[in-house]
Design a protein around this motif. Structure first.
Motif, PDB file in Angstrom:
ATOM      1  N   UNK A 133     -17.461  10.484  32.837  1.00 38.39           N
ATOM      2  CA  UNK A 133     -17.155  10.084  31.461  1.00 38.39           C
ATOM      3  C   UNK A 133     -18.192   9.053  31.045  1.00 38.39           C
ATOM      4  N   UNK A 134     -18.846   9.326  29.949  1.00 36.17           N
ATOM      5  CA  UNK A 134     -19.941   8.472  29.475  1.00 36.17           C
ATOM      6  C   UNK A 134     -19.430   7.632  28.321  1.00 36.17           C
ATOM      7  N   UNK A 135     -19.363   6.313  28.523  1.00 30.68           N
ATOM      8  CA  UNK A 135     -18.924   5.407  27.463  1.00 30.68           C
ATOM      9  C   UNK A 135     -20.156   4.802  26.804  1.00 30.68           C
ATOM     10  N   UNK A 136     -20.330   5.079  25.529  1.00 29.47           N
ATOM     11  CA  UNK A 136     -21.514   4.606  24.817  1.00 29.47           C
ATOM     12  C   UNK A 136     -21.143   4.241  23.393  1.00 29.47           C
ATOM     13  N   UNK A 137     -21.694   3.120  22.921  1.00 32.38           N
ATOM     14  CA  UNK A 137     -21.405   2.705  21.549  1.00 32.38           C
ATOM     15  C   UNK A 137     -22.162   3.553  20.538  1.00 32.38           C
ATOM     16  N   UNK A 138     -23.122   4.352  21.012  1.00 33.91           N
ATOM     17  CA  UNK A 138     -23.844   5.209  20.068  1.00 33.91           C
ATOM     18  C   UNK A 138     -24.292   6.506  20.726  1.00 33.91           C
ATOM     19  N   UNK A 139     -24.358   7.544  19.899  1.00 36.77           N
ATOM     20  CA  UNK A 139     -24.863   8.861  20.286  1.00 36.77           C
ATOM     21  C   UNK A 139     -25.763   9.343  19.151  1.00 36.77           C
TER      22      UNK A 139
ATOM     23  N   UNK B   7     -17.796  14.357  29.860  1.00 34.63           N
ATOM     24  CA  UNK B   7     -17.433  14.144  28.464  1.00 34.63           C
ATOM     25  C   UNK B   7     -17.935  12.780  28.005  1.00 34.63           C
ATOM     26  N   UNK B   8     -18.262  12.693  26.738  1.00 36.60           N
ATOM     27  CA  UNK B   8     -18.682  11.431  26.156  1.00 36.60           C
ATOM     28  C   UNK B   8     -17.575  10.834  25.317  1.00 36.60           C
ATOM     29  N   UNK B   9     -17.535   9.505  25.261  1.00 35.76           N
ATOM     30  CA  UNK B   9     -16.600   8.784  24.387  1.00 35.76           C
ATOM     31  C   UNK B   9     -17.386   7.768  23.555  1.00 35.76           C
ATOM     32  N   UNK B  10     -17.034   7.665  22.286  1.00 37.11           N
ATOM     33  CA  UNK B  10     -17.684   6.692  21.416  1.00 37.11           C
ATOM     34  C   UNK B  10     -16.904   6.503  20.129  1.00 37.11           C
ATOM     35  N   UNK B  11     -17.600   6.092  19.085  1.00 42.07           N
ATOM     36  CA  UNK B  11     -16.982   5.800  17.780  1.00 42.07           C
ATOM     37  C   UNK B  11     -17.528   6.768  16.740  1.00 42.07           C
TER      38      UNK B  11
ATOM     39  N   UNK C 199     -17.237  18.019  25.981  1.00 35.37           N
ATOM     40  CA  UNK C 199     -16.697  17.445  24.748  1.00 35.37           C
ATOM     41  C   UNK C 199     -17.235  16.038  24.529  1.00 35.37           C
ATOM     42  N   UNK C 200     -17.641  15.778  23.301  1.00 35.19           N
ATOM     43  CA  UNK C 200     -17.904  14.413  22.843  1.00 35.19           C
ATOM     44  C   UNK C 200     -16.721  14.011  21.986  1.00 35.19           C
ATOM     45  N   UNK C 201     -15.949  13.028  22.463  1.00 38.63           N
ATOM     46  CA  UNK C 201     -14.777  12.565  21.720  1.00 38.63           C
ATOM     47  C   UNK C 201     -15.096  11.224  21.069  1.00 38.63           C
ATOM     48  N   UNK C 202     -15.046  11.215  19.746  1.00 37.19           N
ATOM     49  CA  UNK C 202     -15.338  10.013  18.967  1.00 37.19           C
ATOM     50  C   UNK C 202     -14.066   9.560  18.255  1.00 37.19           C
ATOM     51  N   UNK C 203     -13.865   8.246  18.250  1.00 36.78           N
ATOM     52  CA  UNK C 203     -12.624   7.686  17.715  1.00 36.78           C
ATOM     53  C   UNK C 203     -12.833   7.120  16.315  1.00 36.78           C
ATOM     54  N   UNK C 204     -11.914   7.453  15.433  1.00 38.48           N
ATOM     55  CA  UNK C 204     -11.895   6.903  14.079  1.00 38.48           C
ATOM     56  C   UNK C 204     -10.732   5.927  13.972  1.00 38.48           C
ATOM     57  N   UNK C 205     -10.982   4.778  13.355  1.00 43.76           N
ATOM     58  CA  UNK C 205      -9.957   3.738  13.237  1.00 43.76           C
ATOM     59  C   UNK C 205      -9.151   3.939  11.958  1.00 43.76           C
TER      60      UNK C 205
ATOM     61  N   UNK D 139     -22.757   2.721  29.434  1.00 41.85           N
ATOM     62  CA  UNK D 139     -24.107   2.803  28.874  1.00 41.85           C
ATOM     63  C   UNK D 139     -24.473   1.446  28.280  1.00 41.85           C
ATOM     64  N   UNK D 140     -25.004   0.570  29.128  1.00 44.78           N
ATOM     65  CA  UNK D 140     -25.309  -0.825  28.820  1.00 44.78           C
ATOM     66  C   UNK D 140     -24.004  -1.629  28.769  1.00 44.78           C
ATOM     67  N   UNK D 141     -24.068  -2.863  28.253  1.00 50.65           N
ATOM     68  CA  UNK D 141     -22.897  -3.745  28.330  1.00 50.65           C
ATOM     69  C   UNK D 141     -21.933  -3.575  27.157  1.00 50.65           C
ATOM     70  N   UNK D 142     -22.279  -2.778  26.147  1.00 55.01           N
ATOM     71  CA  UNK D 142     -21.374  -2.636  25.000  1.00 55.01           C
ATOM     72  C   UNK D 142     -19.962  -2.208  25.413  1.00 55.01           C
ATOM     73  N   UNK D 143     -19.820  -1.285  26.383  1.00 50.47           N
ATOM     74  CA  UNK D 143     -18.458  -0.917  26.792  1.00 50.47           C
ATOM     75  C   UNK D 143     -17.948  -1.671  28.024  1.00 50.47           C
ATOM     76  N   UNK D 144     -18.554  -2.805  28.376  1.00 57.16           N
ATOM     77  CA  UNK D 144     -18.185  -3.511  29.610  1.00 57.16           C
ATOM     78  C   UNK D 144     -16.761  -4.029  29.601  1.00 57.16           C
TER      79      UNK D 144
END
Length: 787
Positions: free
Chosen positions: A61-67, A133-137, A204-210, A294-299
């Motif tokens: 699972x890839x956690x990244x603030x951007x894709x 799978x990727x996760x982001x915003x 799957x790339x799963x992106x979350x909407x607030x 993916x860097x410290x953004x999802x730390x």
């Protein structure tokens, strides 16, 4: 093979039900939505089957603030091997596929190399058959759409979904709640297919909407308090409005932290929900999950997983920590101190106090472990996660992960021997290198079909599309004049296509017979667009003083966005555009020199720029660029690098040969030796030609509207309160940079000799496929298997 009649019927149906008209009469952007929806019907059964086939497997699972995904349509059609069929179907319907393709907005989900790397990794994993799978915003407006007005960057909203979002599926039944102090919000998932090339696996790339729990306060509205009626909705949606909100002020910083926690918490809750459906003990969680930060953004994922396990799932603390540290891996992308995230403790206390309590305990656990290892009290501050009122997210990532990797050999060596040496001596087994890569499907097959056809012809196979090392077999053709002539003709074709596009987009005419010297990347001082700009001014004055000077006609092309709050970077953009106005407005430069700054540099622009380049500018200060991936895209399309011994440049030169690239400037070890004694003012005073160029910032050559040019000039000669003079050694490297350009200029005259250099770069680019990188992650960190 597509069912043509079925696809036509679906197209006609979606045209009528979505836009209320006949397909051929719709706007191109509407045709794009209709065609994409029709193709999703073909994709969905395979996608659902892929989910079923991988549900019992261990996944990454890839956690990244951007894709930074780039356009979906053509990339997906190529992966499905249906592009030619779809073009033919549209042609028979009286529709030009190219116009439909061009109407697609680039998804505003990323910015620079970090986001593009994530996109390449998703492509490679699906193509190789690895479940990841990727996760982001799901940002509403991304970073921003850049316009250049009177030479200055102007940011406008990038409303990438204004015509629809046909590739994203809203899964409201799988929404989760994310808790902040003072209330909860919904995280709504949107799923995007990641289609492996010629492969049945679709990840799957799963992106979350607030979204707000309460979208509308009817009582407040009825009381005519209209702003209050929608306040909760607006506050929630602000979290996913833009990528990297301006954090010049405290509210912007807090919003960034809320973004990070929002998508991390939602993603972990999603994983736990699916895991619990298996009815397994949480001890087995790492057997099914490997999570890459993916860097410290999802730390913040590390304390959040601990919180979810211990507070929500009643897992005992020590067991939860074993689970957490066996699950997470951390990629470090930077050596810049300001990019190693730290958050004031009080932000956590004010926004997510439930996580802050967990961090306090993790911090104490680290201190206890360090003391157990014999670390003395006076040395503990070097490791403390909470230090001087700040939470150090890189330290959190290192302590809570099983693996820490750099992204190029030099970068990893610097992490181990300098920046993170204290940690390396504690946990040497955790550290490793994974040199970055790029996907050849996007950056050669899709963006340069002409060169791709030649490669396939010479190799007698399309296998290179999934095995880029095969390009090595093309080396011998570098000495075959007929092949080099064909290669040069392809390069000219790509340059002509780019010239036509720049005329259409920027209103600037450029000569495809000139040398295309291209620097396209994020605008940051360490990337040294300023060095490039100074060199252009140097050439301009040389040509003015010596009209008969024989130099190859050059077109310098820049593309870059500066962060909205990065004042000095925006001044450099204005400076480059001032230079362009000076050079392009001088009749004496006709046929000699041209400068173009392309607006809103993005993936789809890059697909035209990389194949057209004659020379790739990779001129960051040695030791500052972790890897770079633009350098790899240029190499893959046959452009020599003019660059420093930095990041992946070193490995590029090792693969393609020093003789086929132009390396200059200080090395890391040389910078370390001179850093404390370096005085840029001496260079400035001794070199009148360089001084003339630098002084254009203050001598009235260009209007200094707000004092930012003088500030830039001062930063070079005298420094600022946060850095030394010429912090990135622009003046020190200028002479060698200029000489490297003179060498490239002389070499370019020999057309077959130049083609040979380009060809040898392209044929030795196999190492830099993201397929190779993903294989290494999968086998050496994630421990996942191919389907």
């Amino acid at each position: 093979m597509l069912n043509h009649e079925s696809l036509k019927k679906r197209i006609d149906l979606y045209a009528m039900t979505t836009f209320g008209g006949d397909f051929k009469d719709l706007l191109d952007s509407e045709k794009y939505v209709v065609l994409s929806k029709a193709m999703m019907e073909t994709i969905l059964p395979h996608w659902n089957q892929s989910r079923k086939n991988t549900e019992t497997m261990k996944k990454a699972y890839y956690l990244s603030s951007e894709y930074l995904m780039g356009r979906f349509l053509t990339n997906n059609l190529i992966a499905m091997d249906t592009k030619d069929e779809v073009k033919e179907i549209l042609k028979n319907m009286g529709v030009d596929y190219n116009q439909v393709e061009e109407s697609e907005e680039d998804p505003a989900l990323g910015n620079g190399g970090l986001g593009r790397l994530a996109a390449c990794f998703l492509d490679s994993a699906a193509t190789l058959g690895y479940p990841m799978d990727g996760y982001g915003i799901r940002y509403d407006f991304g970073l921003f759409k850049q316009k250049i007005v009177d030479g200055e960057q102007v940011e406008v909203a990038d409303n990438w979904t204004k015509y629809g979002d046909p590739w994203g599926i809203r899964k409201i039944s799988e929404k989760v709640r994310v808790t902040f102090k003072g209330g909860e919000i919904y995280a709504i998932p949107y799923d995007y297919p990641v289609i492996g090339y010629d492969n049945k696996l679709i990840n799957t790339l799963r992106l979350w909407k607030a979204e707000s729990l309460d979208e509308f306060d009817f009582r407040a509205f009825n009381d005519q308090n209209y702003d209050l009626a929608v306040k909760a909705k607006n506050d929630a949606e602000n979290i996913a409005k833009v990528l990297y909100p301006n954090d010049s002020y405290e509210e912007g910083k807090k919003l960034r932290l809320k973004q990070q926690y929002f998508f991390v918490s939602a993603s972990l809750q999603d994983m736990i929900r699916r895991f619990k459906s298996k009815n397994l003990d949480f001890e087995d969680f790492p057997k099914y999950h490997s999570i890459q930060l993916n860097d410290t953004h999802p730390a913040v994922a590390i304390p959040e997983l601990m919180r979810l396990l211990t507070r929500k799932e009643d897992v005992e603390w020590d067991k939860a920590w074993r689970i957490t540290t066996a699950t997470f891996a951390y990629t470090n992308h930077t050596l810049l101190a300001e990019a190693l995230e730290q958050w004031p403790e009080r932000y956590y206390q004010e926004l997510i106090p439930q996580v802050y309590k967990v961090i306090l305990r993790i911090h104490q656990m680290l201190i206890d472990e360090l003391k157990g290892k014999g670390i003395q009290d006076h040395d503990l501050n070097r490791y403390e996660i909470i230090h001087n009122g700040n939470i150090r997210m890189a330290w959190m990532s290192i302590f809570g992960s099983k693996s820490i990797n750099g992204v190029a050999r030099l970068h990893t060596d610097l992490l181990i021997n300098q920046e993170l040496n204290d940690w390396y001596r504690l946990y040497p087994e955790k550290f490793n290198n994974k040199t970055n890569g790029i996907t050849q499907r996007r950056w050669l097959l899709q963006s340069n079909p002409e060169l791709s056809e030649l490669i396939t012809e010479l190799l007698g196979s399309e296998d290179w599309i999934t095995d880029l090392k095969m390009l090595k077999n093309l080396e011998s053709y570098a000495d075959v004049p007929e092949i080099m002539e064909r290669f040069l003709q392809i390069k000219w074709t790509k340059k002509k296509q780019l010239s036509d596009y720049i005329l259409q987009e920027e209103g600037e005419e450029i000569d495809p017979d000139s040398l295309f010297d291209i620097q396209i990347k994020r605008l940051h001082e360490y990337k040294r667009q300023l060095l490039n700009a100074f060199h252009i001014l140097f050439l301009y004055y040389e040509l003015k003083e010596n009209p008969d000077l024989k130099r190859v006609p050059r077109t310098f092309i820049f593309g870059a966005k500066a962060a909205p709050g990065y004042v000095r970077a925006k001044a450099i953009i204005r400076f480059i555009n001032n230079i362009a106005e000076l050079v392009n407005g001088d009749p004496a430069m006709e046929g000699k020199l041209k400068v173009v700054f392309v607006q809103n540099y993005r993936v789809s622009y890059g697909e035209k720029l990389f194949p057209a380049a004659d020379l790739s500018e990779q001129i960051s200060t040695a030791g500052k660029e972790a890897s770079g991936t633009g350098n790899m895209k240029f190499m893959l399309n046959g452009a020599p690098t003019i660059g420093t011994y930095d990041g992946a440049n070193i490995e590029i030169v090792e693969e393609a040969g020093d003789a086929n690239n132009y390396i200059f400037g200080l090395k890391v070890e040389e910078i370390e030796k001179i850093r404390d004694s370096y005085n840029p003012e001496e260079i400035y005073q001794k070199d009148p030609k360089l001084r003339r160029v630098v002084d254009t910032l203050i001598d009235g050559t260009f209007e200094d509207k707000d004092g930012s040019y003088r500030e830039l000039h001062n930063s070079l000669l005298y420094g600022a309160n946060w850095h030394r003079a010429d912090n990135y050694f622009v003046l020190k490297d200028f002479h060698e940079y200029r000489k490297a350009h003179e060498k490239a200029d002389a070499d370019y005259v020999d057309r077959l000799g130049w083609a040979r250099k380009c060809w040898l770069n392209m044929s030795n680019s196999g190492k830099f496929s993201s397929d190779r990188t993903i294989e290494q992650y999968a086998q050496e960190i994630w421990d996942i298997e191919k389907i």
